[in-house]
Enzyme design. Structure first.
Site, mmCIF file in Angstrom:
data_model
loop_
_atom_site.group_PDB
_atom_site.id
_atom_site.type_symbol
_atom_site.label_atom_id
_atom_site.label_comp_id
_atom_site.label_asym_id
_atom_site.label_seq_id
_atom_site.Cartn_x
_atom_site.Cartn_y
_atom_site.Cartn_z
ATOM 1 N N HIS A 6 71.948 86.927 32.578
ATOM 2 C CA HIS A 6 72.403 87.222 34.017
ATOM 3 C C HIS A 6 73.138 88.457 34.032
ATOM 4 O O HIS A 6 73.238 88.829 35.072
ATOM 5 C CB HIS A 6 73.264 85.922 34.339
ATOM 6 C CG HIS A 6 72.845 84.679 34.088
ATOM 7 N ND1 HIS A 6 73.306 83.877 33.014
ATOM 8 C CD2 HIS A 6 71.771 83.784 34.701
ATOM 9 C CE1 HIS A 6 72.343 82.728 32.753
ATOM 10 N NE2 HIS A 6 71.489 83.048 33.885
ATOM 11 N N CYS A 11 68.999 90.158 31.151
ATOM 12 C CA CYS A 11 67.347 90.627 31.290
ATOM 13 C C CYS A 11 67.405 92.085 31.625
ATOM 14 O O CYS A 11 68.058 92.266 32.488
ATOM 15 C CB CYS A 11 66.943 89.575 32.443
ATOM 16 S SG CYS A 11 65.061 90.122 32.778
ATOM 17 N N HIS A 43 77.830 83.928 41.626
ATOM 18 C CA HIS A 43 77.000 83.655 40.726
ATOM 19 C C HIS A 43 77.139 84.838 39.601
ATOM 20 O O HIS A 43 77.497 85.903 40.032
ATOM 21 C CB HIS A 43 75.678 83.836 41.241
ATOM 22 C CG HIS A 43 74.518 83.871 40.472
ATOM 23 N ND1 HIS A 43 74.075 84.499 39.338
ATOM 24 C CD2 HIS A 43 73.624 82.755 40.266
ATOM 25 C CE1 HIS A 43 72.973 84.099 38.841
ATOM 26 N NE2 HIS A 43 72.791 82.783 39.196
ATOM 27 N N GLU A 103 75.463 86.884 37.794
ATOM 28 C CA GLU A 103 74.690 88.064 38.309
ATOM 29 C C GLU A 103 75.236 88.972 39.163
ATOM 30 O O GLU A 103 75.232 89.955 38.837
ATOM 31 C CB GLU A 103 73.132 87.683 38.561
ATOM 32 C CG GLU A 103 72.336 89.080 38.360
ATOM 33 C CD GLU A 103 70.762 88.727 38.980
ATOM 34 O OE1 GLU A 103 70.182 87.828 38.548
ATOM 35 O OE2 GLU A 103 70.305 89.732 39.631
ATOM 36 N N THR A 126 68.349 89.213 41.456
ATOM 37 C CA THR A 126 66.968 89.249 41.123
ATOM 38 C C THR A 126 66.249 87.811 41.587
ATOM 39 O O THR A 126 65.049 87.886 41.650
ATOM 40 C CB THR A 126 66.674 89.481 39.648
ATOM 41 O OG1 THR A 126 67.525 88.438 38.987
ATOM 42 C CG2 THR A 126 67.200 90.930 39.143
ATOM 43 N N CYS A 146 62.939 89.604 41.047
ATOM 44 C CA CYS A 146 61.888 89.947 40.045
ATOM 45 C C CYS A 146 60.600 89.325 40.056
ATOM 46 O O CYS A 146 60.469 88.483 41.026
ATOM 47 C CB CYS A 146 62.540 89.341 38.581
ATOM 48 S SG CYS A 146 62.604 87.616 38.501
ATOM 49 N N SER A 154 71.178 76.934 38.496
ATOM 50 C CA SER A 154 70.081 77.821 38.375
ATOM 51 C C SER A 154 69.653 78.488 39.793
ATOM 52 O O SER A 154 68.954 77.669 40.617
ATOM 53 C CB SER A 154 68.782 77.163 37.950
ATOM 54 O OG SER A 154 67.870 78.211 37.797
ATOM 55 N N ASN A 189 67.142 80.667 40.942
ATOM 56 C CA ASN A 189 65.747 80.812 41.094
ATOM 57 C C ASN A 189 65.483 79.438 41.275
ATOM 58 O O ASN A 189 64.437 79.224 42.113
ATOM 59 C CB ASN A 189 65.251 81.723 40.051
ATOM 60 C CG ASN A 189 64.904 80.716 38.689
ATOM 61 O OD1 ASN A 189 63.988 80.119 38.794
ATOM 62 N ND2 ASN A 189 65.787 80.675 37.829
HETATM 63 O O1 0CG Z 1 68.418 81.962 38.479
HETATM 64 P P1 0CG Z 1 69.591 82.109 37.796
HETATM 65 O O2 0CG Z 1 70.055 83.564 37.959
HETATM 66 O O3 0CG Z 1 70.769 81.532 38.193
HETATM 67 O O4 0CG Z 1 69.362 81.942 36.243
HETATM 68 P P2 0CG Z 1 68.434 81.021 35.239
HETATM 69 O O5 0CG Z 1 69.380 81.264 34.131
HETATM 70 O O6 0CG Z 1 68.190 79.760 35.746
HETATM 71 O O7 0CG Z 1 67.314 81.874 35.173
HETATM 72 C C1 0CG Z 1 66.822 82.964 35.129
HETATM 73 C C2 0CG Z 1 67.774 83.790 34.216
HETATM 74 C C3 0CG Z 1 68.565 84.535 33.746
HETATM 75 FE FE1 SF4 Z 2 64.694 88.300 34.226
HETATM 76 FE FE2 SF4 Z 2 63.776 87.376 36.430
HETATM 77 FE FE3 SF4 Z 2 63.741 85.741 34.376
HETATM 78 FE FE4 SF4 Z 2 66.106 86.517 35.539
HETATM 79 S S1 SF4 Z 2 64.441 85.108 36.430
HETATM 80 S S2 SF4 Z 2 65.800 86.527 33.462
HETATM 81 S S3 SF4 Z 2 65.508 88.806 36.330
HETATM 82 S S4 SF4 Z 2 62.558 87.792 34.528
#
Ligand code: 0CG
Ligand code: SF4
Length: 316
Positions: free
Chosen positions: A79, A101, A129, A131, A170, A200, A228, A230
């Site tokens: 993150h 990432c 968060h 990130e 992202t 992303c 998480s 996403n």
């Molecule tokens: O979706 P977030 O940023 O909370 O992270 P997760 O570890 O679930 O997935 C992708 C990454 C880094």
């Molecule tokens: Fe990278 Fe997107 Fe995966 Fe996050 S969700 S680790 S920004 S590819």
């Protein structure tokens, strides 16, 4: 006894993205190179199953760098981290490997470039968060302002409306972010930013595939963790696009069977940090109760791969 029929729409792409794949590899390769224990600052990706498996191999998960000894390697999670974190690791002469990432690092670089051009930055993201903390932490306090909603845009107190840029987390909802960016552009016509946002490819693709099935299913199960971002967005996307019941499940035991009683169709997807074994576990649990027909709904193909840092590619 005959089982009731159930059509299972399996979303694709789903599950691991290239950034998660790389981050997990980094921990595994670090353990091979330096032996246990290897410290990891924050959950390497937001999944308990992944974290538990790495812990079994000798990884030690901590929240802050000051919980790590000087003489063991430390890995920063996918993150991203504030600039102060690698700086402190360097000051303590620690071995550290950054598993941020590359698509998050790209946003860090963007923010820095805007700052060098004299712009104040608005970050669209979720407060607290990792990130968001990491991206905001690339620049001095006050240089990055956070907005979470369209309503936040109206109350934003900026230094100079003519010298503004925006960046985003992202893993946001593509649709919600569109609205926030539009609100920013309406209030600050001179604001500069990426072509659309910084969401992303993996986040975008997973949301697209959920949209493609949301209105033909009675229920949607998203395999992923409560922390998480996403994964949680996938639950919202399903609900906002016509699915009457959408639930986040970490694994099969989380399924609320009473809530989905009587369904004839179901959608399954998984967040970018959820391993496919857990998807299979959920499908097997459905197969134990229903006569399941699986239909794959593939809305994109992914072939993104990221290299691990060089330090792990050369022999010890
Ligand atoms: O979706 P977030 O940023 O909370 O992270 P997760 O570890 O679930 O997935 C992708 C990454 C880094
Ligand atoms: Fe990278 Fe997107 Fe995966 Fe996050 S969700 S680790 S920004 S590819």
């Amino acid at each position: 006894m005959t089982m009731p029929p159930l059509t299972l729409y399996l979303a694709a792409p789903r599950g691991f993205c290239a950034g998660v794949d790389r981050a997990i590899k980094i921990v595994e390769m670090a353990l091979q190179k330096w032996g246990a224990p290897v410290y990891v600052r924050h959950e390497i990706v937001h999944n308990k199953f992944v974290v538990d498996a790495l812990r079994d191999q000798g990884a030690v998960f901590v929240e802050e760098l000051d919980e790590c000894p000087d003489d063991r390697p430390v890995i920063f999670s996918a993150h991203g981290v504030p600039k102060a974190v690698p700086a402190e690791a360097a000051r303590r002469e620690m071995i550290y490997v950054d598993a941020t990432c590359p698509l998050v690092s790209k946003v860090h670089i963007e923010a820095e470039r805007h700052h060098e051009n004299g712009l104040q930055i608005v970050m669209i993201g979720h407060a607290g968060h990792p990130e968001t903390i990491g991206t905001m932490g690339q620049l001095p306090e006050g240089e990055v302002l956070l907005v979470e909603t369209e309503a936040d845009v109206a109350t934003l107190d900026v230094r100079n409306p003519e010298s503004l840029a925006f960046v985003t987390q992202t893993t946001l909802s593509v649709d919600d972010t569109k609205g926030i960016v539009a609100a920013l552009q309406a209030r600050f016509p001179a604001i500069v930013g990426p072509h659309k946002e910084d969401i992303c490819y993996a986040t975008t693709n997973r949301q697209e595939s959920v949209k493609a099935i949301a209105d033909k299913i009675d229920a949607m199960l998203v395999v992923g963790a409560p922390n998480s971002s996403n994964s949680r967005r996938l639950v919202e996307v399903a609900a906002n696009n016509g699915c009457g019941y959408a639930q986040l499940v970490q694994r099969a035991t989380d399924i609320d069977w009473r809530a989905i009683e009587g369904i004839r169709s179901i959608g399954i997807t998984a967040g970018a940090s959820a391993p496919e074994v857990l998807v299979n576990e959920v499908i097997d649990a459905l197969r134990a109760r229903y006569d399941v027909t699986v239909e794959l709904v593939e809305t994109a193909q992914e072939n993104v791969e990221f290299k691990v840092p060089r330090v792990l590619r050369v022999p010890a």
